[in-house]
Design an enzyme around this catalytic site. Structure first.
Site, PDB file in Angstrom:
ATOM      1  N   GLU A 143       0.745  -1.249   0.042  1.00 60.41           N
ATOM      2  CA  GLU A 143       0.036  -0.043  -0.042  1.00 60.41           C
ATOM      3  C   GLU A 143       0.918   1.390  -0.034  1.00 60.41           C
ATOM      4  OE1 GLU A 143      -3.652  -0.106   2.087  1.00 60.41           O
ATOM      5  OE2 GLU A 143      -3.784  -2.045   2.190  1.00 60.41           O
TER       6      GLU A 143
HETATM    7  C1  LIG Z   1       3.123  -9.791  -0.060  1.00 63.76           C
HETATM    8  C2  LIG Z   1       2.846  -8.650  -1.067  1.00 63.76           C
HETATM    9  C3  LIG Z   1       1.323  -8.413  -1.014  1.00 63.76           C
HETATM   10  C4  LIG Z   1       0.955  -7.242  -1.996  1.00 63.76           C
HETATM   11  N1  LIG Z   1      -0.693  -7.034  -2.185  1.00 63.76           N
HETATM   12  C5  LIG Z   1      -0.898  -6.101  -3.110  1.00 63.76           C
HETATM   13  C6  LIG Z   1      -2.417  -6.192  -3.373  1.00 63.76           C
HETATM   14  O1  LIG Z   1      -2.981  -6.682  -2.718  1.00 63.76           O
HETATM   15  N2  LIG Z   1      -2.662  -5.266  -4.338  1.00 63.76           N
HETATM   16  C7  LIG Z   1      -1.802  -4.382  -5.016  1.00 63.76           C
HETATM   17  O2  LIG Z   1      -2.311  -3.645  -5.803  1.00 63.76           O
HETATM   18  N3  LIG Z   1      -0.472  -4.540  -4.855  1.00 63.76           N
HETATM   19  C8  LIG Z   1       0.143  -5.471  -3.774  1.00 63.76           C
HETATM   20  N4  LIG Z   1       1.344  -5.537  -3.282  1.00 63.76           N
HETATM   21  C9  LIG Z   1       2.306  -4.584  -4.340  1.00 63.76           C
HETATM   22  C10 LIG Z   1       2.918  -3.523  -3.109  1.00 63.76           C
HETATM   23  O3  LIG Z   1       1.795  -2.495  -3.116  1.00 63.76           O
HETATM   24  C11 LIG Z   1       4.293  -2.971  -4.106  1.00 63.76           C
HETATM   25  O4  LIG Z   1       5.001  -4.017  -4.109  1.00 63.76           O
HETATM   26  C12 LIG Z   1       4.510  -1.585  -3.421  1.00 63.76           C
HETATM   27  O5  LIG Z   1       3.760  -0.610  -3.854  1.00 63.76           O
HETATM   28  C13 LIG Z   1       6.041  -1.425  -4.039  1.00 63.76           C
HETATM   29  O6  LIG Z   1       6.140  -1.498  -5.507  1.00 63.76           O
HETATM   30  P1  LIG Z   1       7.137  -2.289  -6.065  1.00 63.76           P
HETATM   31  O7  LIG Z   1       7.377  -3.592  -5.502  1.00 63.76           O
HETATM   32  O8  LIG Z   1       7.006  -2.438  -7.496  1.00 63.76           O
HETATM   33  O9  LIG Z   1       8.654  -1.529  -5.845  1.00 63.76           O
HETATM   34  P2  LIG Z   1       9.322  -0.404  -6.754  1.00 63.76           P
HETATM   35  O10 LIG Z   1       8.419   0.619  -7.039  1.00 63.76           O
HETATM   36  O11 LIG Z   1      10.065  -1.043  -7.951  1.00 63.76           O
HETATM   37  O12 LIG Z   1      10.344   0.112  -5.477  1.00 63.76           O
HETATM   38  C14 LIG Z   1      11.636  -0.325  -5.419  1.00 63.76           C
HETATM   39  C15 LIG Z   1      12.325   0.677  -4.278  1.00 63.76           C
HETATM   40  O13 LIG Z   1      12.366   1.921  -4.910  1.00 63.76           O
HETATM   41  C16 LIG Z   1      11.748   2.961  -4.062  1.00 63.76           C
HETATM   42  N5  LIG Z   1      10.924   4.143  -4.819  1.00 63.76           N
HETATM   43  C17 LIG Z   1      10.188   3.602  -5.884  1.00 63.76           C
HETATM   44  N6  LIG Z   1       9.767   4.963  -6.231  1.00 63.76           N
HETATM   45  C18 LIG Z   1      10.266   5.917  -5.435  1.00 63.76           C
HETATM   46  C19 LIG Z   1      10.280   7.363  -5.212  1.00 63.76           C
HETATM   47  N7  LIG Z   1       9.453   8.196  -5.926  1.00 63.76           N
HETATM   48  N8  LIG Z   1      10.801   7.837  -4.014  1.00 63.76           N
HETATM   49  C20 LIG Z   1      11.675   7.345  -3.284  1.00 63.76           C
HETATM   50  N9  LIG Z   1      11.846   5.854  -3.248  1.00 63.76           N
HETATM   51  C21 LIG Z   1      11.044   5.203  -4.431  1.00 63.76           C
HETATM   52  C22 LIG Z   1      10.599   2.056  -3.341  1.00 63.76           C
HETATM   53  O14 LIG Z   1      10.338   2.707  -1.981  1.00 63.76           O
HETATM   54  C23 LIG Z   1      11.390   0.457  -3.000  1.00 63.76           C
HETATM   55  O15 LIG Z   1      12.371   0.679  -1.947  1.00 63.76           O
HETATM   56  C24 LIG Z   1       1.791  -6.651  -2.821  1.00 63.76           C
HETATM   57  C25 LIG Z   1       3.222  -6.822  -2.475  1.00 63.76           C
HETATM   58  C26 LIG Z   1       3.741  -7.529  -1.562  1.00 63.76           C
HETATM   59  C27 LIG Z   1       5.376  -7.804  -1.689  1.00 63.76           C
END
Ligand SMILES: Cc1cc2nc3c(=O)[nH]c(=O)nc-3n(C[C@H](O)[C@H](O)[C@H](O)COP(=O)(O)OP(=O)(O)OC[C@H]3O[C@@H](n4cnc5c(N)ncnc54)[C@H](O)[C@@H]3O)c2cc1C
Length: 408
Positions: A386
């Protein structure tokens, strides 16, 4: 601390505690080990009406709001954050319908979600669109009264287990953020399926799945909040749902604290109880203080938000306008900053408390036949989903900057 809970709120905690003690505690390690969805516990939660605590009575709910949901999720998470997610993720899937649903849409989907007969799920994430939801590549092409959905969403909690999915696809890729649209899609719709099931570090009793759309045809009545308005729907949803993540984190922190105190009371080294070392006493003091600070912040934010949310749910039933519109009229403000703060604080706190619990317990805290390591694994996700905590900090900082500019 006395949080002046009503009898109904106290009874939600007691019911959740009983389910936790009798139905979750004995099986949580097994579900974690096998990575299985906990249908038998979900059935207990259904029977106890926990899925209805935040729904309006017109849809079979108990008439509470976000605060009642937070109390239930916190208490269940004291026993297992992964199992508690079945309730929290269903609420996340329901909030777009509650906030932006038309009267017909609310009647169509909310009663089954409120009774727990059907679980809901929410999916905005895609392989190339995580923190940046505007990068969504899954598409919805309009054809007469229908949309044809194609593409892949991933990391969907309650995936495959849920029957109703609020999901976000682009109805116009060239419009970027303004092209994203929210749809409610039912399991079993031809062309809608499930891909990879993720294997995870923590919350392993929760299903995390890919959703696949292959020429999946849905009626325009399944658009939630209007075409191109998906990111507004998502943001308003997160404002209400992030305290749910905070409550999961808080419950996980409390659960690990309970376990380490119980162990520490009986473990002796150097002829004395390990909790009696001054270094342990200081750790316990810091853990207890930060847990209570998180609880105070969470309860105060959720209660503040509920003043608008619960009144808006009532008003919407009378006016026929959406709950989101009524909330805007009543509170004249957004809750992004506060919901971000509470999610940020409680999840960072839970990671620290659960890590300290492992340290305090020593070697046994690291072993899988003892629940303390599981709390630490379960806590980590609350800093990620989230919106990662970096994103929360961005949003809180942006809100403060806007407030400063508005005050000048
Ligand atoms: C177990 C699990 C359950 C989940 N359940 C759901 C669900 O039910 N529905 C749903 O829609 N999603 C779900 N997610 C997805 C989750 O919300 C995302 O994994 C999360 O928002 C981060 O996106 P990403 O994994 O693509 O990381 P990325 O966006 O690739 O981020 C990688 C790193 O870069 C950093 N970063 C990225 N952009 C910025 C910025 N602008 N400024 C500073 N730092 C930044 C992040 O903080 C992180 O440390 C789930 C994820 C997991 C692991």
């Amino acid at each position: 601390m006395d949080y002046a809970l009503t009898d109904e709120q106290q009874s939600i905690i007691e019911i959740a505690r009983e389910i936790g003690e009798k139905k979750i505690k004995p099986v949580r390690m097994e579900y974690d080990e096998k990575e299985q969805f906990p249908w038998d516990v979900v059935e207990e939660m259904r029977k106890a009406d926990l899925f209805g605590v935040y729904h309006h009575p017109n849809y079979g709910g108990l008439g509470g709001g976000g605060f009642e949901l937070v109390l239930a999720v916190e208490e269940l998470s004291r026993y297992c954050g992964g199992i508690a997610l079945a309730l929290a993720a269903s609420a996340l899937g329901a909030f777009p319908i509650i906030l932006y649903g038309t009267p017909e849409q609310k009647k169509r989907w909310l009663p089954d979600i409120a009774s727990g007969k059907k679980l809901a799920a929410f999916c905005i994430t895609e392989p190339g669109a995580g923190s940046d939801a505007t990068a969504s590549q899954a598409t919805a092409r309009k054809e007469g009264d229908y949309y044809i959905l194609n593409g892949l969403k991933n990391f969907c909690s309650n995936g495959e287990a849920a029957e109703i999915y609020t999901t976000f696809l682009s109805t116009n890729l060239s419009r970027g953020a303004r092209g994203v649209t929210c749809f409610a899609v039912e399991k079993g719709t031809p062309g809608f399926g499930f891909g990879k099931k993720e294997q995870k570090m923590g919350i392993r009793a929760s299903n995390t799945y890919e959703l696949t759309f292959d020429n999946c045809k849905v009626h325009k009545d399944q658009v939630i909040g209007g075409e191109g308005r998906g990111l507004f729907v998502a943001q308003a949803t997160f404002d209400i749902s992030r305290p749910g993540v905070a409550s999961q984190a808080l419950g996980i922190a409390q659960g690990s604290f309970d376990e380490v105190l119980a162990y520490g009371r009986v473990r002796k080294q150097f002829g004395q109880n390990i909790l009696s070392f001054q270094s342990s006493q200081h750790m316990i003091a810091d853990m207890a203080t930060s847990i209570e600070a998180g609880r105070a912040l969470l309860y105060s934010v959720t209660r503040g938000m509920d003043k608008a949310f619960v009144e808006a749910m009532d008003a919407s039933e009378k006016s026929g306008k959406t709950v989101a519109e009524e909330m805007k009229r009543i509170s004249k403000r957004r809750w992004t900053k506060e919901s971000g703060m509470v999610k940020l604080y409680c999840s960072d706190m839970a990671m620290k408390v659960t890590t300290d619990a492992v340290q305090l317990a020593g070697g046994i805290g690291y072993m899988r036949d003892f629940p303390i390591e599981k709390f630490m694994r379960d806590a980590k996700i609350t800093q990620i989903y989230e919106g990662t905590n970096q994103i929360q900090r961005n949003e809180i900082g942006m809100a403060i900057t806007k407030e400063m500019a508005a005050a000048e």
